[in-house]
Design an enzyme around this catalytic site. Structure first.
Site, PDB file in Angstrom:
ATOM      1  N   LYS A  88       1.193  -1.589   0.250  1.00 43.61           N
ATOM      2  CA  LYS A  88       0.110  -0.085  -0.290  1.00 43.61           C
ATOM      3  C   LYS A  88       1.409   0.803   0.031  1.00 43.61           C
ATOM      4  O   LYS A  88       1.852   1.488   0.744  1.00 43.61           O
ATOM      5  CB  LYS A  88      -0.971  -0.027   1.679  1.00 43.61           C
ATOM      6  CG  LYS A  88      -2.365   0.881   0.907  1.00 43.61           C
ATOM      7  CD  LYS A  88      -3.474   0.812   2.581  1.00 43.61           C
ATOM      8  CE  LYS A  88      -3.838   1.875   2.271  1.00 43.61           C
ATOM      9  NZ  LYS A  88      -5.928   1.327   3.089  1.00 43.61           N
ATOM     10  N   GLU A 108     -18.765  -5.619  10.276  1.00 45.76           N
ATOM     11  CA  GLU A 108     -19.740  -4.397  10.912  1.00 45.76           C
ATOM     12  C   GLU A 108     -20.300  -5.662  11.396  1.00 45.76           C
ATOM     13  O   GLU A 108     -21.010  -5.320  13.079  1.00 45.76           O
ATOM     14  CB  GLU A 108     -20.789  -3.852  10.371  1.00 45.76           C
ATOM     15  CG  GLU A 108     -19.527  -2.040   9.290  1.00 45.76           C
ATOM     16  CD  GLU A 108     -18.026  -2.245   8.440  1.00 45.76           C
ATOM     17  OE1 GLU A 108     -17.130  -2.004   7.977  1.00 45.76           O
ATOM     18  OE2 GLU A 108     -18.656  -4.193   7.564  1.00 45.76           O
ATOM     19  N   ARG A 125     -24.634  -1.732   7.409  1.00 41.44           N
ATOM     20  CA  ARG A 125     -24.932  -3.785   7.179  1.00 41.44           C
ATOM     21  C   ARG A 125     -24.694  -4.811   8.390  1.00 41.44           C
ATOM     22  O   ARG A 125     -24.743  -5.588   7.916  1.00 41.44           O
ATOM     23  CB  ARG A 125     -23.316  -4.090   6.593  1.00 41.44           C
ATOM     24  CG  ARG A 125     -23.042  -3.205   4.942  1.00 41.44           C
ATOM     25  CD  ARG A 125     -21.465  -3.657   4.461  1.00 41.44           C
ATOM     26  NE  ARG A 125     -20.372  -3.179   5.397  1.00 41.44           N
ATOM     27  CZ  ARG A 125     -19.562  -2.346   4.999  1.00 41.44           C
ATOM     28  NH1 ARG A 125     -19.255  -3.118   3.502  1.00 41.44           N
ATOM     29  NH2 ARG A 125     -18.763  -2.459   4.885  1.00 41.44           N
TER      30      ARG A 125
END
Length: 640
Positions: free
Chosen positions: A290, A378, A406
């Site tokens: 990343k 979540e 969600r």
């Protein structure tokens, strides 16, 4: 890395992926360098998601080079990765408008480009979407179309990804799943799956020989689909026995290839060309870094995930001087949580991959054994919190409002039915700004208001946030929801001594005549400014202001007072108008026989675009200027 203006010799000639495919393979490394330079140049002055897109450049170029996009479908999972994709698909010249009002969207969307095959602002949906597309292609005669799902940035920890994988393994398809494994979501990835991915290793020579052998067997008629599946199952079992290593993907009969270096563009093109015509579901595992190509982002990808403006050459972020500026609500949450945890040993913190974003990293640093980062999950975060609450702990579960969508069933089934003492802190509630429609926390009030047992509150300012957090962790408070927005509050002297608030009580902030404004949450500060402006403009006006503080239960004494005393009540909320706080006031007045006129201000029945919070509040009519105009209009309509 030095970035020179107008030095994009290859990139400037690429208007679509068709132009990209004219290049020789040997030119692709140079194109990748130019693409990184262009992203750096643009994002240094127009902030966005830097590190994820920098890490996916070679993958992006290779996919568009090998596959015939847009006819072939690339399904991105997290839009954070897709800036290179946008630039290569006709949006280079408009990329400077990314995330700006009326500019290009912050995340890929079919509403913007035929190259954007699906909405991808949230994580973990790409595998399910791509499988749906692959099945549809077979049903509609598009048998030559290829479908690729690109998943990464921690999204494989999401439950939907596993549901999709399970269905991929049993549904006929030829799709390719590319796992862009950078060991990150926004903060570092966590959990057993991360450890398993780091250990996976399949020999490249073995895969190449296996692929060639299967093509030869198919060509001679010795291999059909049923035999292929049987051979795969036998092969996987033997390989696991020999290596003492179980591959989760091959355990699902999904051919696994990798891990490979995701920054070797020449090798990536070769591998993708091999996999392109291979039948059956396949997964290509790539290791990427990343922030690759820009040293500060590689070193600290969490900070450089979305760094704001920065100086490319100095390799430093341009941080505004915030001396004398009120803190962000998330900072107040993080500091207050640690304070409360020091005096209440039952308190634990739970976050789904957002410890830095929600400032739970403050408690995580001081009390690492009492904070749980559960990854992008979540629903699990809420249910995990409920399990701990059932056995005597006091969880503070912090979830961004848009992502909490969600976890709706988990909130109802696992938290509310038993009225368990979970404090669900909804960060980024209301309009969030440049991240746009996928990230606005617009629906939490309307969604949660009908759920029994929930206490739902929103603080006007930082003192109120601390008071609500203190109140929520006291014995007997049950399931408690606190919503607050992204960005700064209004108080510089914010460290009050937290005190208990009686649940279901609001405050009359200002008395008045004939017109009352009722607000919930920090949007009340806009209303206060609007009332002052309206009264300056028309000195005969005296507008009352009620900070209701609780959406559920509401303060019935204040509602009764307002219903008896005022001709008009204006409600203001930073959430959808349909079914929201204003609707609750309207319902109460009707149920109790009050015939007062109700004007509801909030988000309209449409998805709101991206732009600054101030711009968007003005568009939907909840900024101070718009509220003042509504007050003036309501005053002009009052009977003499």
């Amino acid at each position: 890395m030095e970035v020179e203006a107008n030095k994009f010799n290859l990139l400037d000639n690429i208007k679509t992926p068709y132009d990209l495919r004219k290049l020789k393979v040997e030119q692709l490394p140079q194109l990748c360098r130019e693409l990184r330079d262009d992203i750096l140049k643009e994002l240094s002055v127009n902030p966005g998601h830097l590190a994820s897109s920098m890490g996916a450049i070679e993958l992006t170029v290779a996919l568009h080079y090998v596959y015939d996009t847009p006819e072939d479908r690339l399904v991105w999972d997290v839009g954070h990765q897709a800036y290179g994709h946008k630039i290569l698909t006709g949006r280079k010249d408009s990329f400077c408008t990314n995330r700006k009002l009326h500019g290009i969207m912050p995340f890929p969307s079919p509403l913007e480009s035929e190259y954007d095959t699906f909405t991808c602002g949230h994580a973990s949906n790409s595998i399910s979407v791509a499988l749906g597309m692959a099945v549809a292609d077979k049903k509609t005669g598009h048998n030559d179309r290829h479908v690729v799902a690109i998943i990464g940035d921690g999204s494989m920890s999401g439950g939907l990804a596993f549901e999709g994988l399970n269905n991929v393994s049993t549904t006929p398809n030829d799709m390719l799943i590319v796992l862009n494994d950078n060991n990150m979501s926004i903060d570092r990835s966590v959990g057993g799956l991360k450890q398993a991915l780091l250990k996976l290793n399949t020999n490249e020579t073995y895969n190449r020989m296996r692929f060639k052998a299967s093509k030869w067997l198919y060509s001679k008629g010795y291999l059909n689909e049923d035999r292929r599946k049987g051979i795969i199952r036998l092969n996987n079992a033997l390989k696991s026995a020999i290596s003492h290593q179980q591959n989760i993907f091959e355990g699902l009969n999904i051919r696994y290839f990798g891990p490979f270096d995701g920054h070797n563009i020449i090798e990536l093109v070769r591998i993708l060309r091999q996999l392109k015509e291979m039948k059956g579901p396949k997964l290509l595992h790539l290791h990427t870094i990343k922030g690759h190509g820009y040293a500060p982002a590689e070193k600290d990808p969490t900070v450089w995930h979305a760094p704001g403006k920065f100086d490319i050459e100095a390799k430093t972020r341009i941080v505004a001087d915030e001396n004398g500026v009120p803190p962000k609500f998330q900072t107040v949450f993080g500091e207050t949580l640690l304070e409360l945890a020091k005096s209440n040993p039952r308190i634990v913190g739970v976050t789904p991959a957002m410890p830095t974003g929600c400032s739970m990293n403050i408690m995580m640093k001081a009390m690492p054994d009492r904070v749980f980062d559960v990854g992008i999950a979540e629903g699990h975060a809420v249910t995990f919190s409920a399990g701990m609450a059932k056995e005597g702990l006091q969880p503070f579960c912090n979830v961004y409002s848009a992502f909490a969508q969600r976890a709706y069933d988990n909130i109802i089934h696992d938290m509310a039915i038993l009225n368990l003492p979970v404090v669900l802190c909804l960060d980024r509630a209301g309009l969030v700004g440049e991240d746009g429609a996928t990230h606005h926390g617009a629906f939490d009030i309307a969604a949660l208001r009908p759920v029994p047992n929930l206490t739902i509150a929103s603080p006007l300012n930082e003192h109120e946030l601390r008071n609500l957090m203190y109140t929520a962790q006291l014995d007997g408070k049950g399931a408690f929801v606190i919503r607050y927005p992204r960005g700064h509050g209004v108080l510089t002297d914010w460290r009050n001594k937290p005190e208990e608030i009686t649940v279901g009580t609001g405050r009359r902030m200002k008395d008045g005549e004939r017109i009352a404004v009722m607000t919930v949450g920090p949007i009340g500060n806009n209303a206060a400014a609007a009332i002052a402006a309206a009264e300056r403009e028309n000195t005969s006006l005296h507008i009352a202001h009620y900070d209701m503080r609780f959406i559920k239960p509401m303060d019935e004494n204040l509602l009764e007072e307002a219903g008896k005393r005022f001709d008009t009540i204006i409600t203001v909320e930073d959430g959808v108008r349909n079914g929201g706080f204003g609707s609750a006031v309207l319902e109460w007045m009707e149920d109790h026989g009050y015939k007062v006129r109700i004007i509801r201000l909030g988000l309209p029945d449409r998805f709101i675009e991206h732009g600054t919070v101030a711009e968007l509040q003005h568009i939907v009519g909840i900024d101070a200027e718009s509220i003042a105009a509504t007050i003036a209009e309501a005053a002009s309509a009052l009977p003499a």
